[in-house]
Design an enzyme around this catalytic site. Structure first.
Site, PDB file in Angstrom:
ATOM      1  CD1 TRP A  98     -59.609  24.816  67.713  1.00 23.59           C
ATOM      2  CD2 TRP A  98     -57.723  23.651  67.356  1.00 23.59           C
ATOM      3  NE1 TRP A  98     -58.623  25.707  67.341  1.00 23.59           N
ATOM      4  CE2 TRP A  98     -57.465  25.020  67.134  1.00 23.59           C
ATOM      5  CE3 TRP A  98     -56.679  22.722  67.194  1.00 23.59           C
ATOM      6  CZ2 TRP A  98     -56.192  25.492  66.753  1.00 23.59           C
ATOM      7  CZ3 TRP A  98     -55.423  23.202  66.819  1.00 23.59           C
ATOM      8  CH2 TRP A  98     -55.199  24.569  66.601  1.00 23.59           C
ATOM      9  CD  GLU A 107     -59.618  29.116  66.662  1.00 22.90           C
ATOM     10  OE1 GLU A 107     -59.808  30.090  65.897  1.00 22.90           O
ATOM     11  OE2 GLU A 107     -58.932  28.140  66.337  1.00 22.90           O
ATOM     12  CB  CYS A 166     -51.236  28.132  61.620  1.00 24.90           C
ATOM     13  SG  CYS A 166     -51.245  26.361  61.358  1.00 24.90           S
ATOM     14  NE  ARG A 196     -46.557  26.689  61.794  1.00 21.82           N
ATOM     15  CZ  ARG A 196     -47.053  25.613  61.193  1.00 21.82           C
ATOM     16  NH1 ARG A 196     -46.651  25.281  59.986  1.00 21.82           N
ATOM     17  NH2 ARG A 196     -47.952  24.869  61.771  1.00 21.82           N
ATOM     18  CG  ASP A 225     -56.939  25.340  55.020  1.00 20.79           C
ATOM     19  OD1 ASP A 225     -57.401  25.665  53.911  1.00 20.79           O
ATOM     20  OD2 ASP A 225     -57.368  24.391  55.697  1.00 20.79           O
ATOM     21  CE1 TYR A 260     -51.745  29.781  67.182  1.00 17.82           C
ATOM     22  CE2 TYR A 260     -53.191  27.880  67.351  1.00 17.82           C
ATOM     23  CZ  TYR A 260     -52.356  28.683  66.607  1.00 17.82           C
ATOM     24  OH  TYR A 260     -52.127  28.382  65.286  1.00 17.82           O
ATOM     25  NE  ARG A 319     -38.436  50.542  67.389  1.00 20.41           N
ATOM     26  CZ  ARG A 319     -37.573  51.556  67.385  1.00 20.41           C
ATOM     27  NH1 ARG A 319     -37.736  52.559  66.559  1.00 20.41           N
ATOM     28  NH2 ARG A 319     -36.534  51.556  68.189  1.00 20.41           N
ATOM     29  CG  ASN A 359     -56.283  31.667  60.514  1.00 17.91           C
ATOM     30  OD1 ASN A 359     -55.917  31.002  59.553  1.00 17.91           O
ATOM     31  ND2 ASN A 359     -56.611  31.104  61.679  1.00 17.91           N
TER      32      ASN A 359
END
Ligand code: FFO
Length: 303
Positions: free
Chosen positions: A82, A60, A185, A205, A208, A124, A165, A216
């Site tokens: 997906w 992915e 997400c 944000r 699951d 994404y 930064r 993730n």
């Protein structure tokens, strides 16, 4: 580190605020959580209390880096994480009650069908490597400018100005959210260099925790490792932050089984070569060692 995950799972299950979410499944949710992991010595955050399909998660991530937003290349590799979203739209708009496997096969075999039904919109991949720009014309109209490759820019900024930064990859393109099958997400990645080590932080944000988190967290670590390799830095830490972190109510069996298990062992990742750029990694370049997880626990995904 895995105890951070299991403790969070228990806290959400016992104290999370229960609501009916967008998907209608229902969740328990806590807001504002952090999990940290040290990438030193090749270590990777792979859960051991259930098998995590790290190759699927890696495919992915590699797909994001190609800029692709159509699920076709994923389906062609047997990655179906997906597929449910295009499938749901196809069923709603055509009334055809095709099943997931048949839909995926058609996406792979029929290019025109894939073009019509397989695209997720500017998710994404598009935002990461081809964020759209607009240039004002003299007459007050706007023309599309060249897209921005945020990933290439971060490699550049890490190399030229490590103390910055502003090493950020952003998925949340406000103007394009409506065109996406799902708004991002894992929306913001930021990187940081200290003492020759590269750390990565993710702001997610919506998480699951039962299903997506494992992917993730792996992807955050893998992206950080790839950037470190490309920029000749040592891997530092990964810091995962979740805003709405939730458990779906239909994940009760998973929660119960996983909380009854004890973490054991740890996995490491080695790259078998140094690809020429962030966009040249292949699945064969990843070698995971020491991963001996407990059995996979299947759970339904909320669409
Ligand atoms: N939707 C939900 N409800 N949850 C999510 O985490 C996410 N995602 C994206 C977008 N939509 C989401 C999709 N990511 C699986 C893993 C990641 C997903 C979606 C599904 C999943 O079903 N994993 C199974 C095994 C899958 C397989 O057989 O390959 C598992 O880990 O057990 C968040 O990024």
């Amino acid at each position: 580190w895995e105890w951070q995950y299991l403790d969070l799972m228990r806290r959400i299950w016992e104290h999370g605020d229960e609501r009916v979410d967008r998907t209608g499944v229902g969740t328990r949710s806590l807001f504002g959580e952090t999990i940290r992991f040290d990438l030193a010595h090749g270590a990777m955050p792979l859960l051991t209390t259930k098998r995590v399909y790290w190759k699927t998660a890696s495919r992915e991530l590699l797909w994001f880096l190609t800029g692709e937003t159509n699920i076709r290349p994923l389906c062609a590799q047997g990655v179906e994480i997906w597929t449910d979203w295009p499938l749901d739209r196809y069923r709603r708009e055509t009334g055809d009650e095709i099943d997931c496997a048949a839909f995926s096969r058609r996406i792979v075999e029929d290019e025109a069908f894939a073009a019509r039904w397989g695209d997720l919109g500017p998710v994404y991949g598009k935002q990461w490597v081809d964020w759209p720009t607009y240039q004002a014309e003299g007459d007050g109209l706007f023309r599309r400018g060249p897209g921005i490759n945020q990933v290439a820019q971060v490699v550049d900024s890490l190399t030229r100005n490590p103390g910055s930064r502003r090493h950020i990859i952003e998925g949340w393109n406000v103007a394009e959210l409506d065109a996406m099958a799902l708004p991002p997400c894992h929306k913001t990645y930021q990187f940081h260099v200290a003492n020759g080590r590269l750390s990565g932080m993710l702001f997610q944000r919506s998480c699951d925790l039962g299903l997506g988190f494992a992917f993730n967290m792996w992807s955050l670590a893998l992206l950080t490792r790839m950037l470190a390799q490309q920029c000749n830095l040592e891997p530092g830490e990964v810091v995962w932050t979740g805003a709405d972190v939730h458990l779906y109510l239909n994940h009760a069996p998973l929660v119960e089984q996983q909380l009854a298990r004890t973490p054991e062992g740890s996995a490491t990742l080695r790259f078998t070569r140094r690809p020429a750029s962030m966009f040249d990694y292949r699945i064969e370049d990843l070698e995971v060692r020491g991963y001996a997880p407990q059995a996979h626990i299947a759970a339904p995904v909320a669409v």
